[in-house]
Design an enzyme around this catalytic site. Structure first.
Site, mmCIF file in Angstrom:
data_model
loop_
_atom_site.group_PDB
_atom_site.id
_atom_site.type_symbol
_atom_site.label_atom_id
_atom_site.label_comp_id
_atom_site.label_asym_id
_atom_site.label_seq_id
_atom_site.Cartn_x
_atom_site.Cartn_y
_atom_site.Cartn_z
ATOM 1 N N HIS A 35 -3.804 10.695 5.758
ATOM 2 C CA HIS A 35 -2.780 11.738 5.726
ATOM 3 C C HIS A 35 -1.690 11.499 6.762
ATOM 4 C CE1 HIS A 35 -5.361 15.010 3.548
ATOM 5 N NE2 HIS A 35 -4.855 14.113 2.737
ATOM 6 N N ARG A 94 2.777 10.432 -9.290
ATOM 7 C CA ARG A 94 1.331 10.479 -9.020
ATOM 8 C C ARG A 94 0.828 11.892 -9.288
ATOM 9 N NH1 ARG A 94 3.789 7.777 -4.645
ATOM 10 N NH2 ARG A 94 3.253 5.558 -4.464
ATOM 11 N N GLU A 126 -3.392 -3.196 -13.662
ATOM 12 C CA GLU A 126 -3.890 -3.254 -12.286
ATOM 13 C C GLU A 126 -5.295 -3.827 -12.204
ATOM 14 O OE1 GLU A 126 -4.006 0.732 -10.719
ATOM 15 O OE2 GLU A 126 -4.380 1.565 -12.710
ATOM 16 N N ASN A 146 -0.528 -2.880 -6.027
ATOM 17 C CA ASN A 146 -1.480 -2.692 -4.929
ATOM 18 C C ASN A 146 -2.911 -2.991 -5.366
ATOM 19 O OD1 ASN A 146 0.799 -1.825 -3.632
ATOM 20 N ND2 ASN A 146 0.173 0.296 -3.452
ATOM 21 N N ASP A 147 -3.354 -2.324 -6.417
ATOM 22 C CA ASP A 147 -4.721 -2.550 -6.886
ATOM 23 C C ASP A 147 -4.892 -3.934 -7.488
ATOM 24 O OD1 ASP A 147 -6.154 -0.354 -6.086
ATOM 25 O OD2 ASP A 147 -5.690 0.837 -7.855
ATOM 26 N N ARG A 169 -7.436 -3.548 1.453
ATOM 27 C CA ARG A 169 -6.303 -3.677 2.374
ATOM 28 C C ARG A 169 -6.338 -2.647 3.504
ATOM 29 N NH1 ARG A 169 -1.563 -0.545 0.417
ATOM 30 N NH2 ARG A 169 -2.302 0.907 -1.144
ATOM 31 N N CYS A 185 5.324 -1.267 -9.989
ATOM 32 C CA CYS A 185 5.385 -0.298 -8.901
ATOM 33 C C CYS A 185 4.408 -0.745 -7.821
ATOM 34 C CB CYS A 185 5.041 1.112 -9.388
ATOM 35 S SG CYS A 185 3.458 1.233 -10.246
#
Length: 761
Positions: A362, A469, A603, A626-627, A637, A674
């Protein structure tokens, strides 16, 4: 007692030692007895003076402990450290590297076995056993000492991280001392360290209450006070972050109402315990349960519970005194939580630095939203002794510099000045499209969560939303949001961007994204029940969500629906059928809605090899870089131990991205990307040349990527891609691209040029 039992006893004793000095003293005594040798000693690395200092010994002269040392490369201890492997000899004085230390009285010992204490590739010290009788130690003895050195490595590293007496106190922190971590938010922050004290909840004494009713009243008042404080903190952040980030404070307030925390504390108070002790016991126990969970998101909640516990105790003790903040403050802690950020005026907050944490925590989310440089996961950081020291947070190079020297300080100030100049120049690109010099248009889209009042700014800065998201509103509720509630959120997004497209990803929970009211407990959550797998197993949730999306698009027609974590076409067929059914239901209910375009996130590596089959079923594909990178390289990561292996410029990733774009183009479907790669200015020319139809990224990166695209021709980008595709490692790829950027005077968009002055520092 067997060797294994002996080893187990020593390991347990070292692990349970109250501090480093105790652990070392216990180790040398027990090892000497267990191995029946004359000496066992521990030398620790003293990098300031480039030496190994004798810190504990059973067998050598006691007066030499803390005084005797061997310089780097000197003696057999230096040889062990240099090689980072054991040295075993039956004639130490005859060894060419032998160095006699007169004050230790070791001249009578012939046999020598030394093993390195290694943590994350760094030699922290050396464990030595010596014996007067000449003999080589056998394999079992070497193995035993190596096992103990591994245990000792974690103890030494932890002691250094918390600034424990005996680890860092025997050396003062030298100038320009560097500590590496995980970059959670880019930029440079220069300021004075303010260490957020993280008192151990377990150390707070438990007391009995003479008047439980009074204690209950005190606790209820403290909860109300803390809720009000959190509301005020959220209000103070209103002009710094979006609604999405501010709603994280709602999660804190919900925790205070939850029976697992507040209810359990009240139960203990009513049973006769004092409010402070009861709060400490429950908060400590609950946080430990979170810490032990496999799910990354839930583990992060452990720090939230500890923070709430400490704040409740502070309120109970009426110890909320005003803090005198330095003009430029770097908040330092073992772990940072969102609530502390609102305590510091934004004009004074220079940076954030933490021993623990991940890029998905967060506090990292809010730091990026606020534009505050942040480095977390700096495991070797001696946070407890940094208060009042000058610190630089370097979010570009993922490190902190403690006690920066005059040269370093001036160099970083010049970097900050350069950052400001670059931002002013990039501001001139606002409102213009990303078009190459030879008129190739590459739309730049924005990634977002459930935005609120920041939606208009996001829409203005981009050519649409490439990733919404939608799990964010689910994560911030205490139960599944209703179809009507979802529809209102989605409608606000679609209206803000209309007529620009908005790509909404269906619920993507699991892995690092968990719902507090729908926990998923798995040994390996990233390879488990997540994304489309959850949606198909719970069609009632999936149907409610897609109905809300489609209904929200009435009269706008700019909705696109994207399916995450697809790994086979049967999943895709089932999901598409359900989307069609939801649309038909809404049409039957007299809503004037279009069937939205449907796409798939690429992904999972399996989908890289199924592009033709997927393309026949959908309108577009979008790479979740990312994935995909994480799965291709088998690297988490957010794990500090392997984070440096996570690299989007790995040849396997580059080739996979090229193959995806080529396959989609051959099938005539729109292909976008993305994730971090899409927003990396260094990657933009490669993605352009691969043929991606759009890039979707954080809004803060759009201007930088746009500047790159507008300075290139498509032909030049293709030439760069051809060169990169034959390279064998990511270092070569980055080096080549950096050289090209320097040639076009674009390198300051990757990192300020002033950082070069610091490369050798």
């Amino acid at each position: 007692m067997s060797l294994i039992e002996t080893l187990r006893g020593i390991v347990q004793g070292v692990a349970n030692a109250r501090d480093l000095n105790t652990a070392m003293e216990l180790l040398v005594v027990k090892v000497k007895n267990a191995m029946n040798v004359g000496v066992c000693s521990v030398y620790l690395n003293d990098p300031q003076f480039q030496r190994f200092l004798l810190m504990a010994s059973d067998g050598l002269n006691r007066q030499s402990v803390g005084k005797s040392y061997l310089e780097y490369g000197q003696g057999l201890v230096g040889l062990v450290a240099e090689r980072a492997e054991p040295v075993n000899t039956d004639n130490a004085p005859g060894h060419p590297s032998y160095q006699y230390l007169n004050e230790t009285g070791e001249d009578r010992y012939f046999s020598f076995l030394g093993v390195p204490i290694v943590h994350q590739r760094k030699v922290l010290g050396v464990i030595v056993v010596q014996q007067s009788t000449p003999r080589a130690f056998d394999d079992a003895e070497v193995s035993m000492l190596m096992t103990l050195s591994a245990q000792m490595a974690s103890v030494v590293a932890h002691a250094q991280a918390i600034g424990e007496q005996g680890a860092w106190s025997w050396q003062t922190l030298s100038e320009d001392r560097r500590f590496h971590g995980i970059g959670a938010s880019p930029g440079i922050g220069v300021g004075t360290a303010y260490v957020m004290q993280s008192s151990q909840l377990s150390a707070i004494p438990n007391t009995q209450a003479d008047h439980p009713a009074d204690e209950e009243g005190r606790f209820v008042a403290a909860v109300d006070e803390l809720k009000a404080s959190l509301d005020q903190t959220s209000d103070r952040l209103a002009d710094r972050v979006g609604v999405e980030e501010r709603t994280l404070f709602d999660a804190y307030i919900r925790m205070l109402d939850d029976d697992a925390l507040a209810g359990a504390i009240l139960g203990r108070i009513r049973g006769g315990q004092g409010a402070i002790g009861a709060t400490a016991r429950i908060a400590d126990a609950l946080s430990q349960r979170f810490d032990a969970m496999d799910d990354a998101y839930l583990r992060e909640r452990g720090s939230d519970v500890r923070d709430l516990g400490r704040r409740l105790i502070a309120a109970l003790q009426a110890s909320s005194a005003e803090v005198e903040w330095p003009d430029q403050v770097v908040l330092v802690a073992d772990e940072l939580t969102p609530a502390v950020l609102g305590d510091v005026p934004r004009s004074k907050l220079a940076g954030l630095l933490a021993v623990r944490g991940s890029a998905s925590s967060h506090v990292a989310i809010i730091a990026r939203s606020m534009g505050v440089p942040c480095v977390v996961g700096a495991g070797d950081l001696p946070s407890a002794i940094l208060h009042g020291l000058d610190v630089v947070v370097d979010g570009y190079r993922n490190l902190a510099v403690v006690n920066p020297g005059r040269f370093t300080r001036v160099a970083y100030q010049l970097v900050k000045r350069e950052e400001s100049q670059i931002e002013r120049q990039l501001g001139k690109l606002a409102g213009t499209p990303a078009v190459t010099l030879d008129q190739h248009h590459l739309p730049l889209l924005v990634n977002m969560g459930a935005g609120g009042d920041s939606l208009a700014a996001l829409a203005l800065a981009s050519e649409g939303c490439g990733l919404s998201r939608t799990e964010i509103p689910f994560m911030l509720e205490s139960s599944f949001p209703t179809e009507a509630a979802q529809r209102a959120v989605y409608r606000a997004e679609l209206e803000a961007f209309a007529p620009k497209p908005v790509t909404m990803r269906t619920l993507d929970i699991g892995g690092d994204k968990a719902l507090p009211y729908f926990p998923i407990h798995e040994a390996n959550p990233f390879l488990g029940w997540r994304g489309i797998r959850v949606s198909l197993d719970h069609p009632e949730l999936f149907m409610a969500q897609v109905r809300a999306m489609i209904a929200a698009s009435e009269g706008l027609g700019n909705l696109q629906i994207m399916l995450p974590m697809v790994s086979k076409v049967s999943e895709l067929d089932e999901a598409i059928a359900m989307i069609h059914r939801a649309w038909e239901e809404l049409v039957h209910e007299k809503l004037d809605v279009d069937l939205p375009k449907i796409g798939v996130m690429i992904e999972v590596p399996a989908t890289v090899y199924q592009i033709p089959e997927i393309a026949r079923r959908v309108d577009f594909v979008s790479v979740g870089s990312n994935d995909l990178t994480q799965y291709l390289l088998a690297v988490d990561r957010d794990n500090a131990q392997v984070a440096d292996l996570y690299d989007g410029f790995h040849p396997a990733v580059i080739r996979a991205l090229t193959a995806i774009a080529a396959g989609a183009k051959a099938c005539g479907v729109h292909v976008s990307i993305c994730g971090e790669m899409a927003g990396d200015p260094l990657a933009a020319p490669l993605l352009l040349a691969m043929g991606y139809d759009s890039l979707s990224m954080s809004v803060t990166q759009i201007k930088r990527v746009k500047r790159i695209i507008t300075a290139l021709t498509f032909a030049r980008a293709h030439l760069w891609l051809d060169e990169v595709l034959v390279m064998e490692n990511p270092e070569d790829i980055r080096r080549y691209l950096n050289e090209q950027f320097v040639g076009l005077e674009l390198d300051q968009l990757i990192a300020p040029k002033g950082l070069r002055r610091l490369e050798g520092s």
